[in-house]
Design an enzyme around this catalytic site. Structure first.
Site, PDB file in Angstrom:
ATOM      1  N   SER A 133      28.116 -52.997 -52.782  1.00 42.92           N
ATOM      2  CA  SER A 133      26.881 -53.744 -52.868  1.00 42.92           C
ATOM      3  C   SER A 133      26.333 -53.986 -51.686  1.00 42.92           C
ATOM      4  O   SER A 133      26.915 -54.145 -50.487  1.00 42.92           O
ATOM      5  CB  SER A 133      26.960 -54.928 -53.486  1.00 42.92           C
ATOM      6  OG  SER A 133      28.106 -56.033 -52.707  1.00 42.92           O
ATOM      7  N   LYS A 134      25.669 -54.390 -51.566  1.00 46.23           N
ATOM      8  CA  LYS A 134      24.955 -55.399 -49.954  1.00 46.23           C
ATOM      9  C   LYS A 134      25.600 -56.494 -49.571  1.00 46.23           C
ATOM     10  O   LYS A 134      25.491 -55.657 -47.763  1.00 46.23           O
ATOM     11  CB  LYS A 134      23.635 -55.729 -50.295  1.00 46.23           C
ATOM     12  CG  LYS A 134      22.414 -55.344 -51.092  1.00 46.23           C
ATOM     13  CD  LYS A 134      20.913 -56.666 -51.109  1.00 46.23           C
ATOM     14  CE  LYS A 134      19.662 -55.305 -51.781  1.00 46.23           C
ATOM     15  NZ  LYS A 134      18.881 -56.059 -51.737  1.00 46.23           N
ATOM     16  N   ARG A 135      26.957 -57.069 -49.704  1.00 44.17           N
ATOM     17  CA  ARG A 135      27.839 -57.505 -48.958  1.00 44.17           C
ATOM     18  C   ARG A 135      28.527 -56.601 -47.726  1.00 44.17           C
ATOM     19  O   ARG A 135      29.494 -56.947 -47.084  1.00 44.17           O
ATOM     20  CB  ARG A 135      28.017 -58.374 -50.201  1.00 44.17           C
ATOM     21  CG  ARG A 135      29.097 -58.158 -50.913  1.00 44.17           C
ATOM     22  CD  ARG A 135      29.436 -59.229 -52.090  1.00 44.17           C
ATOM     23  NE  ARG A 135      30.051 -58.026 -52.687  1.00 44.17           N
ATOM     24  CZ  ARG A 135      31.670 -58.406 -52.583  1.00 44.17           C
ATOM     25  NH1 ARG A 135      32.469 -58.784 -51.340  1.00 44.17           N
ATOM     26  NH2 ARG A 135      32.800 -57.595 -53.712  1.00 44.17           N
TER      27      ARG A 135
END
Length: 466
Positions: A238-240
């Site tokens: 994911s973006k994290r």
């Protein structure tokens, strides 16, 4: 013999992410390896979230990666009449029925099922009532109530689902819009898809879609579910974890062939090989070598591959790719020939085009700035005679290439009695402003005679004014 036809069906509710790009790549490779057809389909029936901008970004990402499609792009919103024809066929066959249950009633049924410890699936209230169309009525599939549905997955192997656990899924909503499952099956039937290669988050959708095929008496495609991609902490990417958009990697200075090479190895292997050209990927790819376990995204491995492909790239190609990254740093577009020479000196030292652009700054500055520590140590009064002699020797040089420049330095060392390191470092700082740079002769050849002499004279002025 089965005619191989694969498809990639992104939804334009967001960008093309890394997982989607790998799915597209596996479909593309399988089609190319088998001499088949690769189809692009845009699944845009989520009208509230689908945008033209997202569609453009998806197409641009695929084009940047070089995943060219043979047919399409087809848009589901332009095929609604076709879906309605198939819904009518299912109704006429007695394989579907109208459901008049209101959303409120359905929610009550789900809550009651949960309270009684049952699965909150539709209880078949309208299944045998023979109801007709009505305002607010949906159309449901008459799914098998007993037995099992077996998926012979080409990657995961046999997967068995108990039909009693499945639902009479909705084929058309109360507003008349076809649902995802119905649209996917109709598209795959009419596009004659032979192999459905997709992420394993779709595994639970497969028996539902198989029931629609069976209700229509259409032959099933073969299914292959690719394990998901995880972040470094073994959770879903994911973006994290950093950038997950394909075009973000372009903006970060990665080459498409590096990203493709990385993605193909993220879940597929061919012995211990790590580096694959596009042609080698096509020749060697097979679904039976796709692993069953999730792949872990490793940015360092991607950087290593990108460094490899930068080093192997033609200088002229890098000169075409560099300008946007240089413009971001405030430099105007330079002559392509000059940029090619610059890239030739930097490509073995750079991991990304961003790094290359950063390292290229000294080549493009009109007035060179010196690192304070480097200038203090090497641009001193005792280096003036060396710099003056070099200027005098270079002025008369008729041929400006590595061999001639090396000869000049050999002569300079012979005249001064100094070692190469003692001569090279002041000249390096004079030409680049830094203590570290690509090879000195390569820098001088790239700068050219006029710029080299100009910078040596600027250094002499700097020393005399200090």
């Amino acid at each position: 013999m089965v005619k191989i036809r694969t498809r990639f069906p992104p939804s334009p509710t967001g960008y093309l992410h890394i997982g989607g790009a790998r799915t597209a790549l596996f479909n593309w490779l399988f089609a190319r390896q088998q001499g088949g057809t690769f189809i692009l389909r845009i699944e845009d029936t989520d009208l509230a979230r689908s945008t033209e901008e997202n569609t453009r970004v998806i197409l641009e990402g695929l084009e940047w990666l070089g995943l060219n499609w043979d047919e399409g792009p087809f848009f589901q919103t332009r095929r609604l009449d076709l879906y309605r024809e198939f819904i009518r066929e299912l109704l006429d066959r007695g394989q579907a029925y109208y459901c008049h249950c209101s959303p409120e009633l359905l929610e009550q049924k789900r809550e009651q099922a949960r309270a009684e410890g049952r699965k909150p699936k539709y209880d078949g209230t309208c299944r045998e009532k023979g109801l007709g169309p009505a305002p607010g009525a949906a159309v449901r599939l008459k799914a098998p109530l007993t037995g099992v549905t077996r998926v012979d997955d080409l990657i995961k192997g046999p997967i068995v689902f108990q039909n009693e656990e499945l639902d009479d899924l909705v084929l058309a909503r109360a507003d008349g819009m076809p649902t995802y499952h119905l649209a996917v099956v109709v598209d795959d039937i009419t596009m004659e898809i032979s192999h459905v290669i997709r992420g394993d988050d779709h595994v639970n959708n497969t028996p539902k879609q198989m029931h629609i095929y069976q209700a229509l008496s259409r032959p099933l495609p073969q299914y292959a579910h690719v394990p998901m991609i995880l972040g470094s902490d073994k959770t879903k990417l994911s973006k994290r974890h950093g950038a997950v958009s394909v075009l973000a990697y372009r903006e970060m200075g990665f080459l498409p062939e590096a990203l493709l090479n990385y993605l193909v190895r993220l879940g597929w292997a061919h012995g211990d090989e790590e580096i694959f050209s596009r042609e080698e990927m096509i020749a060697k790819f097979s679904l039976d070598q796709v692993g069953k376990s999730a792949g872990v995204f490793n940015q360092e491995k991607l950087l290593w591959l990108n460094a490899h492909y930068l080093k192997e790239s033609a200088n002229e190609r890098l000169a075409e790719l560099l300008p946007p990254f240089l413009e971001q740093r405030g430099f105007p577009v330079a002559d392509p020939g000059y940029l090619a020479k610059i890239a030739g000196t930097l490509k073995a030292r750079s991991k990304t085009l961003v790094e290359m652009a950063e390292a290229a700054e000294f080549y493009l500055q009109e007035e060179l700035t010196y690192q304070a520590e480097a200038a203090a140590k090497f641009l001193t009064a005792d280096t003036v005679p060396v710099l003056e002699q070099l200027v005098s020797m270079l002025k008369g040089l008729a041929v400006w290439d590595l061999s001639e420049l090396e000869s000049v330095f050999e002569e300079l060392i012979g005249r001064t009695g100094l070692k190469m390191k003692q001569v090279a470092q002041p000249i390096r700082v004079a030409l680049t402003g830094k203590k570290a740079s690509p090879g000195l002769f390569e820098v001088m050849e790239a700068l050219g005679k006029e710029k080299t002499l100009g910078r040596l004279r600027q250094a002499l002025e700097f020393i005399k004014e200090s």
